[in-house]
Design an enzyme around this catalytic site. Structure first.
Site, PDB file in Angstrom:
ATOM      1  CE  LYS B  78      10.165  -9.779 -15.811  1.00 11.89           C
ATOM      2  NZ  LYS B  78      11.398 -10.447 -15.338  1.00 11.89           N
ATOM      3  CB  SER B 153      11.745 -13.631 -17.497  1.00  8.83           C
ATOM      4  OG  SER B 153      12.153 -12.836 -16.401  1.00  8.83           O
ATOM      5  CB  SER B 177      15.221 -12.337 -15.820  1.00  4.95           C
ATOM      6  OG  SER B 177      14.852 -13.674 -15.999  1.00  4.95           O
TER       7      SER B 177
END
Lengths: 499, 497, 93
Positions: B78, B153, B177
């Site tokens: 990420k 996210s 997330s």
């Protein structure tokens, strides 16, 4: 007495002191804390506030903070935490400062202001709180449109010590600050160099003015940029005068005007109003989620207490009580730094001539150390040797004058001289035989008939004449005569001669 | 079987046994990624950098060295985990040019385990969002239906694994997330206990809630990655030093006596019937497998979203204050006064205001505003301090529940993946998609999402398991029980490459 | 939340907003705050606030210094810099 007391007002001062802790590394990260390195060469990802970095508390910094609070008699919090103080400024990389808000590690406490020999001090200043926070970087205005940010200092552990408004004169403010520096140096908490910024002081000051209508308080002013002990005193004196003049002009009191911040300009000798921030301060404090709280138990406090040892104020008291020194002498020995008092302690552990030891250290030892630019800890004459010499003087083997000369030779020899040998070689032996001294007195009288005449006519005071003759005798005996004996014989012979 | 269809454990074993090389593995994923570019999974991916790492692994293996437990395994990252010298942008214009001078602790751990750092995966800007639509690089598409969002996210990290462009990935979870995109993309996602994995180098959104965790196809892969990234860290004071269990060895054990709690509040209004049915089926399976099923209550969970949307924005308003154009990140080129009010402000303040206005997207600004307001003088008691007390009550609820049961079970999300754009105009509706995951973060507990079904529209459905602090081994064990009996973790989206 | 309040908060948060932004945020933040107002229903008298993610205390690091970043690395991400520092619009005290 200090000059303010004659004025129609009382100065009311509280101090806010910032002290950098003497740690090897920063408060939350691993780079060093040296002063004076080239800009931005003492930075790591954490103190630059880079995205993703986290603070971890330096254990030594916390212990030094605790020691300070213990030494100042503060109440140590059983539970303390860190908070974020949010404001935007380029010298604060994260735009929040890790500080302490509602649960600082200590509350209360006090600092003594030792008495000087001019009637100042001799009081105690209460502390509000001490808390731990991180230092900011520095802004340097370069040219025209831009400023440069140097973050070497950012993240250095910093103690904030806030006093109550208990100080009533500029001299007391300076003395209080000096006592704080002395205490922190004793504790090894900080080197407290104001020039280098490891001790920084802001002062809140206003006046209480006696008027026919009662006591009136002027608006509070916070003075910043106080970068020397002298500037603290000067700025407060200036500010008091300024506030008084301003009050006479506009009559504004603490109720009519908000607190303002003024910067001290040392070259100009004035305080200047600082530009107000564009937004009202709203620091939005909240608990720092990246740092866990600290629980301080009694055992921890007890351990640190044991490590602290004797504080300056305790030492002064001991010097007075155990060695019969005056408050003034005790203070001089203590306030000159720990190594001076340590030296005194080492000497008086080996001789009972306490007063002589105190005098010689205050005069000969300190003068020489200052002249040579060395610390008393590095003084070339070992305290054992000095104690030996002082004892000999005390026993009457040498007179004071001889003793001081011997000390001079020891200093010259820079630590390599042998006391016995120097005394032997210099023939430093006090003459206590009456015969030669009588002869010398007679010779002095013969050589100075006018002295005898002045004595008889009362033209000069007897003490002055005796002092002159004593000097002549000492000179004639090469300084070796026992001064007490000279005095006694001189008295006897002069009264025989009808003086 | 193609390399991109293999699980992490198979890839690692195959590379170590020299059945295929790390370079071949890396190349296979690079080829597939290239063909699936339209999914917009990666925001930075440099094939040479990936291949260089793979070559180094092959070299070590050839030299007979121990290449580490993850040798040659590509791991998608990420884009909020700092990798030294590589772009790390948080999906934000603010950090478009930012290259950290240091590695995050998890990155160090992956490197020393021999993993190959694959691309940086797309995300909602600064991890704020539930759909990956709040990225300055545009949304990532759900591999199961490209008209839908992948969740967020960590949508890029979830989609990376679902689309088989990487065998595993790392994400972060502040209010769901990891678990929400895992559910919506049909993969396994774990948010570990707060403090189990070091946050050093994770670009913070809300410091007391953020936690890094992996995405994998199945539970054994999850155990493999968790072993590599967990453990204490002297650079993160909130990271716990407790020893890391041998998760891989633990998962095949069957819990002797298993008590599972059904959270009453997670089966209320707004729960999609298909999601509910899949979750109920899963519960029935556990009962069949011998678990004792009990209904429990988390009475304060309905306040979770409200408490979260004070605590997280408050922390974010402070964490993101550093992006002001002074030391790093975007600086506005023109900060001359935009109106009369700004004329009163110093140039420095205008520079900061303009840089932040240009650098941040709408959702980030919204949360900064909300958090600043909630902490400001006169409002902190009403909002921030109140929320912290509610947070305590929420954690107490969990503590009470875990006196009666070992794990809690429920849906991960109320619905399967929603359409792109469906909720972007309504922040509150978007916030509510985290309703079942958010309380876990507030309480600092571990939560796992695993696939447990497909909707009639062919979209994955996620099952959530939540355990007490540091119960990851147990959670994985319980998840593995289900996985052994069901086919859901083997389902792949239909992607033409 | 009024537009004026939004403007005040925006200055505190250093966000430049135009008039449209202010109106939109006023409306959106108001609806979020209305939703959050439900926290007021709860009696939290005497409840200890929970600010941290983990319930532990007394974590310290050893006071040991390690080498600093090279200055070039420290300054590498600066939007504007000189040879030795970060440059920002002038600050005059």
């Amino acid at each position: 007495m200090s000059s303010e007391t004659a004025k129609p007002y009382t100065m009311v001062v509280g101090l806010e002191v910032h002290v950098q802790l003497q740690t090897e590394s920063k408060m939350f990260s691993w780079t060093g804390t040296e002063f004076g390195l080239p800009p931005n060469t003492l930075c790591d990802p954490v103190n630059l506030g880079l995205p993703g970095t986290l603070p971890v508390m330096n254990g030594k910094a916390f212990e030094l903070a605790l020691k300070t609070a213990i030494a100042c008699g503060c109440t140590i919090s059983k539970y303390t935490k860190w908070d974020r103080k949010n404001y935007f400024y380029p010298d604060l990389p994260k735009n929040y400062q890790i500080s302490q808000y509602d649960l600082p590690f200590s509350l209360g406490g006090s600092l003594p202001i030792p008495a000087d020999n001019e009637g100042n001090g001799g009081k105690t200043v209460r502390l509000t709180r001490i808390h731990l926070e991180e230092d900011t970087g520095k802004m340097v205005h370069t040219s025209g449109q831009e400023s440069e940010v140097d973050l070497n200092r950012a993240g250095t552990p910093l103690l904030e010590i806030v006093s109550e408004p208990d100080i009533r004169s500029s001299v007391d403010a300076r003395l209080c600050l000096e006592e704080l520096r002395l205490t922190l140096r004793y504790l090894g908490v900080s080197d407290c160099e104001m020039q280098e910024g490891s001790l920084r002081c802001d002062a809140n000051v206003n006046l209480h003015i006696d008027t026919p209508a009662g006591k009136i308080a002027t608006p509070i002013v916070e003075i910043k940029n106080l970068n020397s002990f002298r500037s603290v005193e000067r700025a407060l004196n200036y500010e008091a005068e300024r506030q008084y003049a301003k009050w006479k002009e506009d009559g504004l009191t603490i109720k009519d005007a908000p607190k303002e911040t003024r910067g001290w300009s040392d070259p100009d000798g004035v305080t200047k109003l600082q530009r107000e921030k564009e937004t009202a301060a709203d620091y939005r404090y909240f608990p720092e989620p990246d740092l866990l709280p600290v629980v301080v138990d009694d055992a921890w406090v007890a351990r640190l207490k044991a490590e602290i040892g004797e504080l300056p104020r305790e030492r002064r008291e001991r010097f007075e009580k155990a060695f019969g020194l005056s408050e003034y002498d005790a203070n001089v020995l203590v306030e000159q730094g720990k190594d001076v008092a340590d030296y005194f302690d080492a000497v008086v552990a080996r001789t009972d001539q306490y007063k002589t030891a105190s005098n010689w250290i205050q005069q000969d030892v300190l003068r020489t150390a200052n002249a040579k630019g060395i610390r008393v800890a590095d003084f070339p004459v070992a305290p054992e040797t000095l104690a030996d010499l002082i004892s000999r003087v005390g026993r009457g083997e040498l007179n004071t004058q001889q003793g001081r000369e011997v000390l001079g030779k020891l200093i010259e020899a820079d630590g390599t001289g042998d006391l016995e040998a120097i005394i032997e070689a210099g023939g430093y032996k006090m003459v206590s035989d009456e015969g030669p001294i009588r002869e010398a007195i007679e010779a002095a009288l013969a050589a100075n008939p006018k002295a005898m005449e002045d004595l008889k006519t009362g033209k000069k005071k007897p003490d002055a004449i005796k002092g002159f003759l004593r000097g002549q005798v000492m000179k004639a005996t090469g300084g070796k005569a026992n001064p007490n004996l000279v005095g006694q014989l001189l008295d006897a012979m002069l009264s025989e001669l009808g003086g | 079987m193609q390399l991109t269809e293999m699980k992490a454990a198979e890839l690692v074993a195959g590379i170590a046994a020299r059945k295929f090389s790390a370079v071949e593995v890396a190349q296979a994923f690079l080829n597939r990624t290239e063909k699936l570019k339209h999914l917009n999974v990666y925001v930075h991916l440099e094939p040479e950098v990936v291949l260089d790492q793979a070559k180094a692994v092959d070299k070590r293996i050839a030299a007979g060295e121990n290449p580490g437990p993850l040798a040659g395994l590509p791991v998608a990252i990420k884009d909020l985990l700092c990798v030294k010298g590589e772009p790390t942008t948080c999906g934000s214009r603010m950090l478009k040019n930012f290259r950290p001078p240091y590695d995050a602790t998890v990155i160090e751990k992956l490197k020393s385990a021999g993993a190959v750092l694959y691309g940086k995966a797309n995300m909602d800007e600064f991890a704020m969002g539930s759909s990956t639509e709040n990225s300055c690089y545009g949304p990532t598409l759900n591999p199961w239906d490209t008209k839908r969002i992948p969740g967020g996210s960590s949508g890029g990290s979830a989609a990376a694994v679902a689309a088989m462009t990487a065998p595993v990935s790392l994400g972060s979870d502040t209010g769901g997330s990891i678990r929400q995109p895992a559910a919506l993309c049909g993969v396994v996602g774990l948010k570990p206990t707060y403090g189990r994995v070091s946050r050093y180098g994770l670009i913070a959104f809300a410091s007391s809630l953020d936690q890094i965790g992996p995405f994998t196809w199945d539970v054994p892969d999850m155990a493999l990655i968790m072993e590599a990234i967990s453990g204490g860290d002297s650079r993160d004071a909130t990271c716990v030093p407790d020893p890391v269990p041998n998760y891989l060895a633990e998962i095949e054990k069957k819990p002797e006596k298993l008590r599972i709690g059904i959270v009453r509040e997670f089966f209320g209004e707004g729960l999609d019937p298909e999601v509910e049915k899949s979750v109920r089926d899963a519960i029935a399976l556990y009962e069949k497998l011998g678990a004792e099923i009990k209904e429990v209550s988390l009475p304060h969970s309905k306040y979770g979203i409200a408490a979260y949307y004070i605590v997280a924005p408050a922390e974010c308003s402070s964490n993101l204050a550093r992006y002001d154009g002074t030391l790093f990140g975007h600086r506005s080129a023109d900060y001359s006064p935009a109106n009369d009010d700004e004329k009163k402000l110093p140039a420095l303040v205008r520079m900061m205001m303009a840089s932040r206005a240009e650098g941040f997207g709408a959702e980030v600004k919204r949360r900064i505003m909300l958090g600043t307001y909630a902490l400001s003088a006169g409002y902190a008691d009403q909002y921030y301090n109140k929320a912290l007390k509610v947070r305590r009550l929420i954690r107490n609820d969990f503590e009470t529940a875990f006196k009666e049961v070992d794990v809690l079970i429920g849906p991960t999300t109320p619905t399967p993946a929603f359409a792109l754009g469906e909720k972007s105009a309504d922040p509150l509706a978007m916030y509510l998609s985290d309703i079942y995951t958010i309380t876990t973060n507030l309480a600092g507990l571990p939560g796992l999402s695993m696939p447990c079904g497909l909707s009639s529209g062919g979209l994955p459905i996620g099952l959530q398991l939540v355990g007490p602090a540091l119960s990851e081994a147990k959670l994985l064990q319980v998840a593995r029980m289900f996985e052994r009996e069901t086919p859901w973790h083997t389902k792949r989206p239909n992607l033409t490459v | 939340m009024t537009k004026d309040e939004v403007a005040k908060v925006a200055l505190l948060a250093r966000l430049r907003l135009n008039d449209d932004d202010k109106g939109r945020y006023a409306q959106q933040l108001t609806s979020i705050l209305d939703f959050i107002a439900q926290l007021g229903e709860l009696d939290t008298e005497g409840v200890e606030p929970l600010a941290h993610g983990v319930d532990r205390t007394n974590v310290f690091r050893e006071d040991k210094a390690r080498p600093a970043l090279d200055r070039e690395d420290a300054l590498a991400n600066a939007p504007r810099r000189s040879a030795e520092g970060f440059l920002v619009p002038a600050v005059l005290d």
